[in-house]
Motif scaffolding. Structure first.
Motif, PDB file in Angstrom:
ATOM      1  N   PRO A   7      33.960  14.550  51.226  1.00 53.46           N
ATOM      2  CA  PRO A   7      34.828  15.369  50.373  1.00 53.46           C
ATOM      3  C   PRO A   7      35.173  16.695  51.044  1.00 53.46           C
ATOM      4  N   ASN A   8      36.378  17.168  50.767  1.00 54.76           N
ATOM      5  CA  ASN A   8      36.815  18.463  51.273  1.00 54.76           C
ATOM      6  C   ASN A   8      36.576  19.532  50.230  1.00 54.76           C
ATOM      7  N   GLU A   9      36.157  20.693  50.688  1.00 56.60           N
ATOM      8  CA  GLU A   9      36.055  21.877  49.855  1.00 56.60           C
ATOM      9  C   GLU A   9      37.283  22.722  50.173  1.00 56.60           C
ATOM     10  N   VAL A  10      38.028  23.100  49.154  1.00 54.92           N
ATOM     11  CA  VAL A  10      39.194  23.963  49.319  1.00 54.92           C
ATOM     12  C   VAL A  10      38.971  25.160  48.401  1.00 54.92           C
ATOM     13  N   GLU A  11      38.993  26.363  48.993  1.00 53.55           N
ATOM     14  CA  GLU A  11      38.678  27.537  48.186  1.00 53.55           C
ATOM     15  C   GLU A  11      39.269  28.801  48.795  1.00 53.55           C
ATOM     16  N   ILE A  12      39.256  29.839  47.976  1.00 47.55           N
ATOM     17  CA  ILE A  12      39.501  31.199  48.434  1.00 47.55           C
ATOM     18  C   ILE A  12      38.472  32.094  47.745  1.00 47.55           C
ATOM     19  N   LYS A  13      38.154  33.194  48.390  1.00 47.79           N
ATOM     20  CA  LYS A  13      37.332  34.230  47.764  1.00 47.79           C
ATOM     21  C   LYS A  13      38.249  35.415  47.463  1.00 47.79           C
ATOM     22  N   PHE A  14      37.782  36.282  46.571  1.00 43.94           N
ATOM     23  CA  PHE A  14      38.509  37.517  46.274  1.00 43.94           C
ATOM     24  C   PHE A  14      37.506  38.561  45.798  1.00 43.94           C
ATOM     25  N   LEU A  15      37.826  39.827  46.048  1.00 41.85           N
ATOM     26  CA  LEU A  15      36.960  40.909  45.595  1.00 41.85           C
ATOM     27  C   LEU A  15      37.099  41.067  44.088  1.00 41.85           C
ATOM     28  N   VAL A  16      35.972  41.293  43.422  1.00 39.87           N
ATOM     29  CA  VAL A  16      35.965  41.513  41.978  1.00 39.87           C
ATOM     30  C   VAL A  16      35.614  42.983  41.742  1.00 39.87           C
ATOM     31  N   HIS A  17      36.577  43.716  41.226  1.00 42.22           N
ATOM     32  CA  HIS A  17      36.367  45.146  40.993  1.00 42.22           C
ATOM     33  C   HIS A  17      35.753  45.406  39.623  1.00 42.22           C
ATOM     34  N   ASN A  18      36.002  44.498  38.662  1.00 42.50           N
ATOM     35  CA  ASN A  18      35.479  44.672  37.316  1.00 42.50           C
ATOM     36  C   ASN A  18      35.091  43.295  36.776  1.00 42.50           C
ATOM     37  N   LEU A  19      33.799  42.993  36.801  1.00 38.04           N
ATOM     38  CA  LEU A  19      33.325  41.674  36.368  1.00 38.04           C
ATOM     39  C   LEU A  19      33.702  41.370  34.923  1.00 38.04           C
ATOM     40  N   GLU A  20      33.504  42.321  34.043  1.00 39.20           N
ATOM     41  CA  GLU A  20      33.773  42.069  32.629  1.00 39.20           C
ATOM     42  C   GLU A  20      35.253  41.773  32.393  1.00 39.20           C
ATOM     43  N   GLU A  21      36.124  42.475  33.094  1.00 39.75           N
ATOM     44  CA  GLU A  21      37.566  42.237  32.960  1.00 39.75           C
ATOM     45  C   GLU A  21      37.921  40.824  33.432  1.00 39.75           C
ATOM     46  N   VAL A  22      37.352  40.379  34.541  1.00 40.19           N
ATOM     47  CA  VAL A  22      37.629  39.029  35.040  1.00 40.19           C
ATOM     48  C   VAL A  22      37.095  37.990  34.050  1.00 40.19           C
ATOM     49  N   ARG A  23      35.900  38.214  33.518  1.00 44.82           N
ATOM     50  CA  ARG A  23      35.341  37.277  32.519  1.00 44.82           C
ATOM     51  C   ARG A  23      36.274  37.152  31.311  1.00 44.82           C
ATOM     52  N   GLU A  24      36.754  38.275  30.820  1.00 39.89           N
ATOM     53  CA  GLU A  24      37.660  38.258  29.662  1.00 39.89           C
ATOM     54  C   GLU A  24      38.962  37.537  29.997  1.00 39.89           C
ATOM     55  N   ASN A  25      39.484  37.772  31.202  1.00 45.36           N
ATOM     56  CA  ASN A  25      40.708  37.079  31.622  1.00 45.36           C
ATOM     57  C   ASN A  25      40.488  35.572  31.718  1.00 45.36           C
ATOM     58  N   LEU A  26      39.329  35.165  32.230  1.00 46.51           N
ATOM     59  CA  LEU A  26      39.035  33.727  32.320  1.00 46.51           C
ATOM     60  C   LEU A  26      39.004  33.094  30.934  1.00 46.51           C
ATOM     61  N   LYS A  27      38.359  33.760  29.991  1.00 53.28           N
ATOM     62  CA  LYS A  27      38.319  33.244  28.616  1.00 53.28           C
ATOM     63  C   LYS A  27      39.739  33.135  28.056  1.00 53.28           C
ATOM     64  N   ARG A  28      40.545  34.167  28.263  1.00 49.43           N
ATOM     65  CA  ARG A  28      41.932  34.186  27.772  1.00 49.43           C
ATOM     66  C   ARG A  28      42.750  33.042  28.371  1.00 49.43           C
ATOM     67  N   LEU A  29      42.421  32.667  29.626  1.00 46.63           N
ATOM     68  CA  LEU A  29      43.144  31.587  30.310  1.00 46.63           C
ATOM     69  C   LEU A  29      42.589  30.200  29.975  1.00 46.63           C
ATOM     70  N   GLY A  30      41.608  30.128  29.085  1.00 44.76           N
ATOM     71  CA  GLY A  30      41.074  28.838  28.655  1.00 44.76           C
ATOM     72  C   GLY A  30      39.896  28.326  29.465  1.00 44.76           C
ATOM     73  N   PHE A  31      39.322  29.146  30.325  1.00 44.04           N
ATOM     74  CA  PHE A  31      38.137  28.742  31.083  1.00 44.04           C
ATOM     75  C   PHE A  31      36.903  28.865  30.203  1.00 44.04           C
ATOM     76  N   LYS A  32      35.960  27.980  30.448  1.00 45.82           N
ATOM     77  CA  LYS A  32      34.671  28.002  29.761  1.00 45.82           C
ATOM     78  C   LYS A  32      33.578  28.282  30.787  1.00 45.82           C
ATOM     79  N   GLU A  33      32.623  29.101  30.401  1.00 48.67           N
ATOM     80  CA  GLU A  33      31.494  29.357  31.287  1.00 48.67           C
ATOM     81  C   GLU A  33      30.570  28.141  31.230  1.00 48.67           C
TER      82      GLU A  33
END
Length: 184
Positions: free
Chosen positions: A2-28
C-alpha cells in the motif's frame, strides 16, 4: 504494497483546528494518546536508501512499520507496510540481536480524526504542533483548502528532517525528539 499519501502542516492553534474539523464533519476516532517511535538501522544502511524501520508504541498498542524512499511532489508518497506487534520490547531485543540499533526516537501526543474518506492527525510534538492529512491526493487538497491551507503550507518532510532543522535553528544538542531531551 500500500502507498501512503500525505502532507504535514504547522498547527498554530490546536483548538481552532479541532473545531474546524468538527464543523467539516470529521469525528475524533482516537483521542489524544501518547506515542513513542523508535527508528532502527544498521550502519545507516536504511537511512542511505531513504527507508525507515520503526517500532511504534501508541498508547498500549505496538506496530512495526517499514517505509520505502518517498517521492516528494505536492504530496509525499511512499510504500508503507505495517503490522501489529504483540510485544514491542521483545521485537526491540530481536532487532538488537540482528545488529539493528535505535537510530532516532521521537514522541508526540496524537489525536486522530476521520470523515470516512481519509484521516487527519494532530500531533503535539516537542518541537511544535503539526497536522497530517492522509488519503487520496484530491481529497487531501480539498480538505486542506477547507481548513484554510494553501499548497505553500504543505510540508513533505519526515519528523527526523523537521527535528534536524529545529536542532540547527535552536543550536540544540538533543539527539532525539523527545520531551525529556528537548526540555533540557
Amino acid at each position: 504494497m500500500p502507498n501512503e499519501v500525505e502532507i504535514k502542516f504547522l498547527v498554530h492553534n490546536l483548538e481552532e483546528v479541532r473545531e474546524n474539523l468538527k464543523r467539516l464533519g470529521f469525528k475524533e476516532v482516537t483521542p489524544r494518546t501518547h506515542e513513542m517511535n523508535t527508528l532502527y538501522d544498521h550502519e545507516e544502511t536504511l537511512r542511505r536508501r531513504g527507508e525507515i524501520l520503526r517500532i511504534r508504541k501508541y498508547g498500549d498498542r505496538w506496530t512495526l512499520t517499514h517505509k520505502s524512499k518517498g517521492e516528494n511532489a505536492r504530496h509525499k508518497t511512499r510504500e508503507e507496510t505495517e503490522t501489529k506487534v504483540q510485544d514491542g520490547e521483545a521485537l526491540e531485543q530481536i532487532f538488537h540481536a540482528m545488529g539493528y540499533d535505535p537510530a532516532f526516537r521521537y514522541e508526540k501526543f496524537r489525536s486522530e480524526w476521520s470523515d470516512g474518506s481519509g484521516h487527519i492527525v494532530l500531533d503535539e510534538t516537542p518541537i511544535g504542533n503539526i497536522g497530517e492529512i492522509e488519503g487520496p491526493p484530491d481529497w487531501i487538497d480539498g480538505v486542506a483548502q477547507r481548513l484554510g491551507l494553501q499548497v505553500r503550507d504543505y510540508i513533505n518532510k519526515s519528523y527526523g528532517e523537521l527535528f534536524l532543522e529545529w536542532k540547527a535553528d535552536k543550536h540544540s544538542d538533543a539527539h532525539n525528539m523527545t520531551f525529556a531531551e528537548i526540555s533540557r
